[in-house]
Design a protein around this motif. Structure first.
Motif, mmCIF file in Angstrom:
data_model
loop_
_atom_site.group_PDB
_atom_site.id
_atom_site.type_symbol
_atom_site.label_atom_id
_atom_site.label_comp_id
_atom_site.label_asym_id
_atom_site.label_seq_id
_atom_site.Cartn_x
_atom_site.Cartn_y
_atom_site.Cartn_z
ATOM 1 N N MET A 1 8.436 -5.210 -12.540
ATOM 2 C CA MET A 1 8.853 -5.140 -10.825
ATOM 3 C C MET A 1 8.125 -6.464 -10.071
ATOM 4 S SD MET A 1 7.249 -2.017 -8.499
ATOM 5 C CE MET A 1 5.719 -2.561 -8.458
ATOM 6 N N SER A 2 8.977 -6.690 -9.301
ATOM 7 C CA SER A 2 8.408 -8.096 -8.371
ATOM 8 C C SER A 2 7.273 -7.711 -7.766
ATOM 9 C CB SER A 2 9.654 -8.351 -7.333
ATOM 10 O OG SER A 2 8.893 -9.033 -6.315
ATOM 11 N N SER A 3 6.491 -8.645 -7.391
ATOM 12 C CA SER A 3 5.082 -8.263 -6.687
ATOM 13 C C SER A 3 5.339 -8.145 -5.162
ATOM 14 C CB SER A 3 4.125 -9.676 -6.875
ATOM 15 O OG SER A 3 4.878 -10.818 -6.550
ATOM 16 N N ASN A 4 6.601 -8.817 -4.683
ATOM 17 C CA ASN A 4 6.951 -8.408 -3.478
ATOM 18 C C ASN A 4 7.228 -6.890 -2.890
ATOM 19 O OD1 ASN A 4 6.405 -11.113 -2.930
ATOM 20 N ND2 ASN A 4 8.330 -11.738 -2.927
ATOM 21 N N GLY A 15 -2.466 -7.042 -0.975
ATOM 22 C CA GLY A 15 -2.730 -5.850 -1.593
ATOM 23 C C GLY A 15 -2.001 -5.434 -2.610
ATOM 24 N N LYS A 16 -2.011 -4.388 -3.297
ATOM 25 C CA LYS A 16 -1.458 -3.874 -4.308
ATOM 26 C C LYS A 16 -0.008 -3.244 -4.039
ATOM 27 C CE LYS A 16 -2.000 -0.800 -8.373
ATOM 28 N NZ LYS A 16 -2.945 0.336 -8.978
ATOM 29 N N ASN A 17 0.943 -3.650 -4.475
ATOM 30 C CA ASN A 17 2.225 -3.071 -4.430
ATOM 31 C C ASN A 17 2.424 -1.780 -4.980
ATOM 32 O OD1 ASN A 17 5.006 -2.377 -4.307
ATOM 33 N ND2 ASN A 17 5.753 -4.199 -5.047
ATOM 34 N N LEU A 18 2.317 -0.646 -3.816
ATOM 35 C CA LEU A 18 2.563 0.830 -4.187
ATOM 36 C C LEU A 18 3.701 1.553 -3.975
ATOM 37 C CD1 LEU A 18 -0.999 1.950 -3.073
ATOM 38 C CD2 LEU A 18 -0.267 1.526 -5.337
ATOM 39 N N THR A 19 5.074 0.538 -3.608
ATOM 40 C CA THR A 19 6.081 1.171 -3.172
ATOM 41 C C THR A 19 6.888 2.084 -4.413
ATOM 42 O OG1 THR A 19 7.356 -0.833 -3.949
ATOM 43 C CG2 THR A 19 6.774 -0.697 -1.619
ATOM 44 N N SER A 20 6.703 1.773 -5.410
ATOM 45 C CA SER A 20 6.956 2.758 -6.549
ATOM 46 C C SER A 20 6.079 3.536 -7.193
ATOM 47 C CB SER A 20 7.694 2.033 -7.458
ATOM 48 O OG SER A 20 8.744 1.067 -7.027
ATOM 49 N N ALA A 21 4.768 3.527 -6.417
ATOM 50 C CA ALA A 21 3.633 4.206 -7.249
ATOM 51 C C ALA A 21 3.788 5.888 -7.166
ATOM 52 C CB ALA A 21 2.340 3.634 -6.621
ATOM 53 N N HIS A 22 3.477 6.529 -7.939
ATOM 54 C CA HIS A 22 3.304 8.028 -7.901
ATOM 55 C C HIS A 22 1.836 8.250 -7.648
ATOM 56 C CE1 HIS A 22 7.227 8.220 -9.642
ATOM 57 N NE2 HIS A 22 6.998 7.352 -10.720
ATOM 58 N N VAL A 23 0.845 7.465 -7.669
ATOM 59 C CA VAL A 23 -0.267 7.766 -7.327
ATOM 60 C C VAL A 23 -0.840 6.894 -6.329
ATOM 61 C CG1 VAL A 23 -2.727 7.968 -8.293
ATOM 62 C CG2 VAL A 23 -0.873 9.051 -9.651
ATOM 63 N N TYR A 24 -1.444 7.032 -5.235
ATOM 64 C CA TYR A 24 -2.259 6.217 -4.415
ATOM 65 C C TYR A 24 -3.632 5.753 -4.496
ATOM 66 C CZ TYR A 24 1.912 7.402 -1.539
ATOM 67 O OH TYR A 24 3.154 7.754 -0.971
ATOM 68 N N ASP A 25 -3.702 4.772 -5.533
ATOM 69 C CA ASP A 25 -5.012 4.646 -6.159
ATOM 70 C C ASP A 25 -5.932 3.478 -5.439
ATOM 71 O OD1 ASP A 25 -3.584 2.719 -7.132
ATOM 72 O OD2 ASP A 25 -3.948 2.619 -9.138
ATOM 73 N N GLY A 83 4.895 0.228 1.627
ATOM 74 C CA GLY A 83 6.384 0.023 2.001
ATOM 75 C C GLY A 83 6.569 0.715 3.432
ATOM 76 N N ASP A 84 7.870 0.703 3.629
ATOM 77 C CA ASP A 84 8.362 1.135 4.799
ATOM 78 C C ASP A 84 8.922 2.394 4.879
ATOM 79 O OD1 ASP A 84 7.513 -1.165 5.919
ATOM 80 O OD2 ASP A 84 9.516 -1.906 6.378
#
Length: 313
Positions: A1-4, A15-25, A83-84
């Motif tokens: 996955m892109s860092s952007n 910061g950490k890319n959480l756009t596809s994360a299932h857990v907000y860590d 993300g947005d």
């Protein structure tokens, strides 16, 4: 996955890319709302580009603030960017619902939220989502304008209306809604009346400027916002700053300096905030993107205050 998080746009402040994360860590969750509703004056527009430009500008900065006891924020708090919100062009009510649903999930994580606008209309669904958890909310509203009109040409969610909607929201204690920095003739005569009738507090630019001790006065403001509520939320419209310090915002003189704004929000955060937003940055009005760059510093001052005391609240 892109860092952007999309295209060439990096996560806020590295910061950490959480756009596809299932857990907000991470400790802090940044999100954007690339939304601009009705244009309320002339062709002054473009705030929907704010989140992208703020993030792009943030790539220039570390999280180190030597003037605040040499704090490096990332040594104490981890930052993630989710993300947005997926807005719906030309569907204002639908977009407001999406913002509320998106941010309610973030609030339920218990993390510190940082919202990037977008116009000021986004603040209503963000705070509404917070009240859905059952919390009673106080609000420090930094702005030149009340933004409390009943509607704009029939639109109840325009940038000039969010605080009327919040007056009507059961989970907001109106007496703890502090309109701070109010000034100038772009306010309408009825707006001051609406605030008074609904029990909200008005603090003008003169109240701030005539305070003998800015830090002490900021703590007085916080006390008003924190009375009889569970949490305090901070919302900043760029035009609380004088236009000399805000070339990419609405044109308002007689405003705060950048030092005054940063000093106040640092004091608020030391006392305890649950989250914040920064709205009304207009990249296309600002050749050097000074206003978008400033948002990084404002966010870091709030997070530094959170570390220096606010996280205990």
């Amino acid at each position: 996955m892109s860092s952007n998080i999309y295209g060439n746009t990096p996560p806020m402040l590295g910061g950490k890319n959480l756009t596809s994360a299932h857990v907000y860590d991470t400790d802090v969750l940044v999100y954007g709302v690339s939304w601009e509703g009705a244009c309320t004056w002339g062709d002054y527009t473009g705030s929907e580009m704010g989140p992208k430009q703020i993030r792009l500008s943030s790539a220039r900065y570390s999280t180190y603030l030597p003037e605040l006891d040499h704090i490096n924020v990332e040594d104490h708090m981890s930052i993630g960017d989710v993300g947005d919100v997926s807005v719906i062009p030309h569907d204002v009510p639908g977009t407001m619902e999406r913002i509320e649903e998106f941010t309610e999930e973030l609030w339920n994580s218990g993390k510190f939220l940082v919202g990037l606008g977008g116009d000021h209309g986004i603040t209503y669904p963000v705070v509404k989502a917070l009240t859905n958890s059952g919390k009673k909310v106080g609000i420090i509203h930094l702005d030149s304008h009340y933004d409390n009109m009943p509607h704009h040409e029939g639109d109840k969610f325009a940038r000039s209306t969010p605080f009327m909607r919040l007056y009507e929201t059961e989970g907001v204690r109106n007496e703890s809604l502090i309109h701070t920095g109010i000034k100038g003739p772009r306010n309408k005569p009825e707006t001051g009346k609406y605030a008074e009738e609904n029990g909200a507090v008005t603090l003008t630019i003169n109240d701030i400027r005539e305070a003998e001790d800015l830090r002490a006065y900021a703590n007085e403001i916080y006390d008003m916002a924190a009375k009889d509520v569970d949490v305090v939320y901070l919302t900043i419209c760029s035009d609380v700053l004088d236009f000399a310090f805000n070339p990419g915002g609405p044109v308002d003189g007689n405003g705060l300096t950048s030092y005054e704004l940063l000093t106040m929000i640092y004091e608020f955060a030391k006392r305890g905030l649950c989250g914040m937003d920064f709205v009304e940055v207009y990249p296309q009005q600002d050749a050097n993107q000074n206003s978008a760059h400033f948002v990084s510093t404002a966010v870091l001052y709030v997070l530094a205050g959170h570390v220096h005391g606010g996280h205990n609240k």
